[in-house]
Design a protein around this motif. Structure first.
Motif, PDB file in Angstrom:
ATOM      1  N   LEU A  69       0.832  -1.209   0.000  1.00 55.30           N
ATOM      2  CA  LEU A  69       0.000   0.000   0.000  1.00 55.30           C
ATOM      3  C   LEU A  69       0.865   1.258   0.000  1.00 55.30           C
ATOM      4  O   LEU A  69       0.516   2.257  -0.643  1.00 55.30           O
ATOM      5  N   ARG A  70       1.958   1.232   0.710  1.00 58.81           N
ATOM      6  CA  ARG A  70       2.849   2.399   0.737  1.00 58.81           C
ATOM      7  C   ARG A  70       3.528   2.640  -0.611  1.00 58.81           C
ATOM      8  O   ARG A  70       3.853   3.774  -0.958  1.00 58.81           O
ATOM      9  N   ARG A  71       3.722   1.565  -1.357  1.00 54.39           N
ATOM     10  CA  ARG A  71       4.366   1.700  -2.672  1.00 54.39           C
ATOM     11  C   ARG A  71       3.383   2.113  -3.757  1.00 54.39           C
ATOM     12  O   ARG A  71       3.790   2.615  -4.812  1.00 54.39           O
ATOM     13  N   ALA A  72       2.093   1.895  -3.505  1.00 57.98           N
ATOM     14  CA  ALA A  72       1.086   2.093  -4.546  1.00 57.98           C
ATOM     15  C   ALA A  72       0.722   3.568  -4.704  1.00 57.98           C
ATOM     16  O   ALA A  72       0.681   4.326  -3.734  1.00 57.98           O
ATOM     17  N   LEU A  96      -6.342   3.856   3.243  1.00 55.89           N
ATOM     18  CA  LEU A  96      -6.509   5.229   3.726  1.00 55.89           C
ATOM     19  C   LEU A  96      -5.507   5.537   4.841  1.00 55.89           C
ATOM     20  O   LEU A  96      -4.986   6.654   4.928  1.00 55.89           O
ATOM     21  N   SER A  97      -5.242   4.544   5.690  1.00 51.47           N
ATOM     22  CA  SER A  97      -4.404   4.796   6.867  1.00 51.47           C
ATOM     23  C   SER A  97      -2.985   5.207   6.511  1.00 51.47           C
ATOM     24  O   SER A  97      -2.324   5.904   7.289  1.00 51.47           O
ATOM     25  N   VAL A  98      -2.494   4.778   5.355  1.00 49.15           N
ATOM     26  CA  VAL A  98      -1.141   5.177   4.943  1.00 49.15           C
ATOM     27  C   VAL A  98      -1.169   6.304   3.916  1.00 49.15           C
ATOM     28  O   VAL A  98      -0.135   6.729   3.422  1.00 49.15           O
ATOM     29  N   GLY A  99      -2.381   6.791   3.586  1.00 49.77           N
ATOM     30  CA  GLY A  99      -2.494   7.907   2.660  1.00 49.77           C
ATOM     31  C   GLY A  99      -2.540   7.524   1.205  1.00 49.77           C
ATOM     32  O   GLY A  99      -2.266   8.363   0.333  1.00 49.77           O
TER      33      GLY A  99
END
Length: 385
Positions: free
Chosen positions: A277-280, A300-303
């Motif tokens: 998710l952080r890489r996406a 959502l939690s990682v933006g």
């Protein structure tokens, strides 16, 4: 919810159907673990009870640091998760229930959570149910039999039945055949995460959920050609355990000639999902009638902005906050993704996504509400003793 909480730590037994390294049972396990972590941080003593699959001969005694009582899953009937159980788990359910101050059952129509809920009622231990949209009106014969034998009984007898949305509440009322007197709204929450920096490199579009028909992974694949017309360097990651759709997904990828654009890593651990998710650049979940997907909350939690359909239980929150895009159907996926790949739009949506997770869906607020539910349940039990 006015009953005061006891100053003493609560022993809370969380019962869920199945825990596996691949996360095969999906969101309910993630919710149970998130709640357990939140309870531990408040000084309470949660414990997980579940079947286990995929661990080999030695089963873990904790899950992410949460004490756990796991039993090997045995398949009695060819009915998916509804057909698995464990005689050993059922035999000790009564003892485990009696050792708890509150029994929190993540209820499904199955041979694990239903017997545990019934054991709690027999032992007169406060019972809290959370159905995650898994108990809704059904014309299937097995569902009707289970409803008549057990489901309605536990729904009526529980101290509280937690529901995510008004739609889920209406479904529970329909199963009961009358308005529920003990229904309590409680959203899912996510642990607070730091916002990811704007990802580098070519656009990376992520799907991370079970490969199941209702999740519509093939719609994710079908959206790729149009996205590639506007972003020829885009890359697509389609992750998750197979629940019947992997062959169709792979066939469609090959049919579209996109094997070099897709990565299909299979099931990921919780930590691996967060890393992806952080890489996406954009998270896409095309599923329909999805009650309250944890994968979207984690995005959502990682933006990471999310694209969901109108029948997703989080659609209104995502739309109103500007934390992603909501589409009517699969035809709208490419345009929504491309819009979120525009730099200015991406920056605003990312900030909105992180802010939404930290406010409306913070784990701290959810645990506050849950402890009020527990407090009232324990207070009622003491008053009746």
């Amino acid at each position: 919810m006015s009953a005061p909480m006891s100053a003493a730590p609560l022993r809370v037994l969380h019962a869920v159907t199945l825990h596996s390294p691949t996360g095969a049972f999906g969101g309910p396990v993630r919710v149970a673990l998130n709640l357990a972590h939140g309870l531990r941080e408040r000084g309470h003593m949660p414990r997980l009870l579940a079947l286990a699959d995929g661990f080999g001969a030695t089963l873990p005694t904790d899950v992410e640091g949460v004490p756990a009582r796991l039993h090997p899953a045995r398949r009695l009937l060819p009915l998916g998760f509804s057909g698995i159980t464990s005689p050993a788990l059922l035999a000790e359910a009564g003892r485990l229930v009696r050792g708890a101050d509150v029994v929190h059952v993540h209820l499904a129509r199955d041979l694990v959570t239903l017997p545990v809920a019934l054991a709690a009622l027999r032992a007169r231990v406060p019972l809290v149910l959370q159905t995650h949209g898994m108990v809704d009106p059904s014309e299937k014969l097995l569902a009707k039999v289970l409803d008549a034998l057990a489901v309605r009984r536990v729904l009526r007898g529980a101290s509280a039945v937690l529901h995510l949305t008004a739609h889920e509440r209406r479904g529970l009322d329909a199963v009961l055949g009358a308005p529920s007197a003990n229904a309590v709204p409680l959203v899912n929450g996510v642990p607070r995460q730091s916002a990811r920096p704007a990802p580098d490199g070519p656009p990376r579009i992520l799907y991370a959920a079970r490969l199941q028909a209702r999740k519509r992974p093939c719609d994710f694949v079908a959206a790729a050609p149009e996205i590639l017309r506007r972003h020829p360097d885009a890359r697509f990651v389609l992750a998750g355990p197979d629940e019947g759709e992997l062959a169709s997904v792979q066939s469609l990828i090959d049919e579209l000639g996109l094997r070099d654009r897709f990565s299909c890593p299979g099931a990921l651990s919780a930590a691996e999902v967060l890393a992806e998710l952080r890489r996406a650049h954009v998270y896409v979940l095309p599923s329909v009638d999805e009650p309250f997907p944890m994968s979207v909350l984690e995005s959502l939690s990682v933006g990471t902005p999310a694209v969901v359909t109108v029948s997703n239980g989080l659609a209104a929150a995502v739309r109103d906050a500007g934390a992603g895009r909501v589409v009517e159907n699969a035809a709208g996926l490419p345009a929504a993704v491309c819009e979120l790949l525009e730099p200015e739009t991406a920056e605003k949506a990312s900030a909105a996504a992180h802010a939404l997770a930290c406010s409306a869906f913070s784990m701290e607020a959810v645990v506050d509400d849950l402890l009020k539910v527990y407090g009232e349940a324990v207070g009622q039990a003491r008053a009746q003793a």
